[in-house]
Each structure stands twice: as C-alpha cells, then as structure tokens.
Write a protein that holds these residues in place. Structure first.
Motif, short mmCIF file in Angstrom:
data_model
loop_
_atom_site.label_atom_id
_atom_site.label_comp_id
_atom_site.label_asym_id
_atom_site.label_seq_id
_atom_site.Cartn_x
_atom_site.Cartn_y
_atom_site.Cartn_z
N GLU A 124 -28.32 5.86 -51.05
CA GLU A 124 -29.00 5.05 -50.49
C GLU A 124 -29.13 4.17 -51.89
O GLU A 124 -29.53 4.30 -52.88
N ILE A 125 -28.84 2.45 -51.63
CA ILE A 125 -28.97 2.22 -52.69
C ILE A 125 -29.84 0.71 -52.94
O ILE A 125 -30.53 0.13 -51.35
N ALA A 126 -30.31 0.35 -54.09
CA ALA A 126 -31.80 -0.42 -53.67
C ALA A 126 -31.25 -1.62 -54.70
O ALA A 126 -31.48 -1.72 -56.08
N LEU A 127 -31.53 -3.43 -53.96
CA LEU A 127 -31.84 -4.29 -55.05
C LEU A 127 -33.36 -4.48 -55.58
O LEU A 127 -34.01 -4.33 -55.06
N ALA A 128 -32.85 -4.38 -56.91
CA ALA A 128 -33.54 -3.91 -57.99
C ALA A 128 -34.84 -5.42 -58.72
O ALA A 128 -33.56 -5.48 -59.44
N LYS A 129 -35.45 -5.02 -59.55
CA LYS A 129 -35.83 -6.53 -60.55
C LYS A 129 -36.58 -5.44 -61.75
O LYS A 129 -37.50 -4.43 -61.10
N GLY A 130 -35.95 -5.45 -62.97
CA GLY A 130 -36.42 -4.69 -63.60
C GLY A 130 -38.50 -4.48 -64.23
O GLY A 130 -38.76 -6.21 -63.67
N LYS A 131 -39.30 -4.46 -64.36
CA LYS A 131 -40.70 -4.10 -64.57
C LYS A 131 -41.10 -4.25 -66.15
O LYS A 131 -40.36 -3.29 -66.40
N LYS A 132 -42.46 -5.73 -66.09
CA LYS A 132 -42.59 -5.41 -67.39
C LYS A 132 -43.50 -4.22 -67.34
O LYS A 132 -43.80 -3.04 -66.40
N VAL A 133 -43.76 -4.14 -68.88
CA VAL A 133 -45.12 -3.01 -69.52
C VAL A 133 -45.92 -3.21 -68.72
O VAL A 133 -46.61 -1.97 -68.37
N HIS A 134 -46.68 -4.36 -68.42
CA HIS A 134 -47.97 -4.11 -67.40
C HIS A 134 -48.06 -3.93 -66.08
O HIS A 134 -48.65 -3.12 -65.20
N ASP A 135 -46.63 -4.25 -65.37
CA ASP A 135 -46.30 -3.79 -63.98
C ASP A 135 -46.98 -2.17 -63.86
O ASP A 135 -46.73 -1.96 -63.42
N LYS A 136 -45.64 -1.93 -65.35
CA LYS A 136 -45.82 -0.28 -65.42
C LYS A 136 -47.68 0.25 -65.33
O LYS A 136 -47.81 1.31 -64.75
N ARG A 137 -47.63 -0.06 -66.45
CA ARG A 137 -48.99 0.72 -66.31
C ARG A 137 -49.74 0.07 -64.90
O ARG A 137 -51.00 1.23 -65.22
N ASP A 138 -49.83 -0.71 -63.81
CA ASP A 138 -50.50 -1.31 -63.01
C ASP A 138 -50.12 0.04 -62.38
O ASP A 138 -50.63 0.96 -61.29
#
Length: 154
Positions: A124-138
């Motif tokens: 299973e592969i996913a089309l993805a967009k990298g998260k920023k630091v604040h997204d990871k904190r969320d």
C-alpha cells in the motif's frame, strides 16, 4: 517450530513513521515484483519499510529502500536485501500519480505491506505531503488527548 508456524498468510507490516512524518492524501494498492526467496522472508515478517520511498521512471513505478531480510535457509540463489522493486499498478493510476508527484512537496511512500487472500504480496503506497514541525506537534497533542480519554473511560 513447524513450517506452518514460520510462514504466515496474515502478514500486515506497517510503516508507523509514515503517519507522523507525512500527511497522507491518497492511498493505492500495488503488486510487487519479487525474486527468489523474498516471499518466504515476507511470510516470516522480516521486512522494514521505514526508509522506503517510491519513484516513477519512464512510466513505471519502483520502490526503493524497502529492506526484505535475506532468507536464512536460502542458498546461493538468495535475494539481495535492499534492491529496487518494481510495483504493479494500472496505467491510468500511474498517469494520475505522475501528474500529482510533479506538484511541489508531494511524494510516494510505502505505508503497509500485506498478503492478500489469494496469497500475493501487496504494497500500500500513499501520496503524501511532508509535515512541518507545528503539524507534528499537533499530531502529538491529538494522540495524547486520545490516550487520556481512553484512560478516563476505564
């Protein structure tokens, strides 16, 4: 250990970091072209998807960085652990992915490796967009809230 215990058909190997590092937009299920003893290692569950990624080359889709450990009882016909593997998707899906991957910031990552009901290994592969630091904190904050709510319920 019997042969039945060692080789399992209910394999479900996940890339746990994918959901934390990336925002998963769209998922596809692709077949994998395997060589030699790779399926035996997959059935034993000896696969690492953490460093894997997918790329398009001349209208074909390849996965790189997926580590399928060499089979212990293999002979000189044993497979190479970290080789590129071709992925099988329909032409229309590949064309769709080509258009989306050209957008800035989008990539293809493997999220799950499993064996379907017919006995074939699927990725299973996913089309993805990298998260920023604040997204990871969320993401961490949401996970902690869910954990606290589940503790309170019990």
């Amino acid at each position: 250990m019997s042969k039945q215990d060692r080789f399992s058909n209910d394999i479900n190997i996940r890339n746990k970091q994918a959901g934390f590092q990336y925002e998963l937009l769209d998922k596809y299920i692709a077949g994998i072209v395997l060589k030699g003893t790779e399926i035996k290692s997959i059935r034993e569950g000896k696969v690492n998807l953490q460093d894997g990624y997918c790329y398009l080359n001349n209208g074909e889709l390849f996965a790189k960085g997926i580590n399928i450990t060499t089979y212990a009882q293999g002979t000189h016909y044993n497979h190479e652990a970290a080789r590129e593997r071709k992925l099988l998707l329909k032409k229309m899906e590949i064309k769709k992915l080509e258009g989306k991957v050209e957008e800035k910031g989008l990539t293809l990552i493997p999220t799950r490796l499993f064996i379907n009901e017919r006995g074939y290994a699927k990725l299973e592969i996913a089309l993805a967009k990298g998260k920023k630091v604040h997204d990871k904190r969320d993401s961490i904050k949401e996970r902690d809230i869910k954990r606290e709510l589940s503790r309170v319920k019990f």
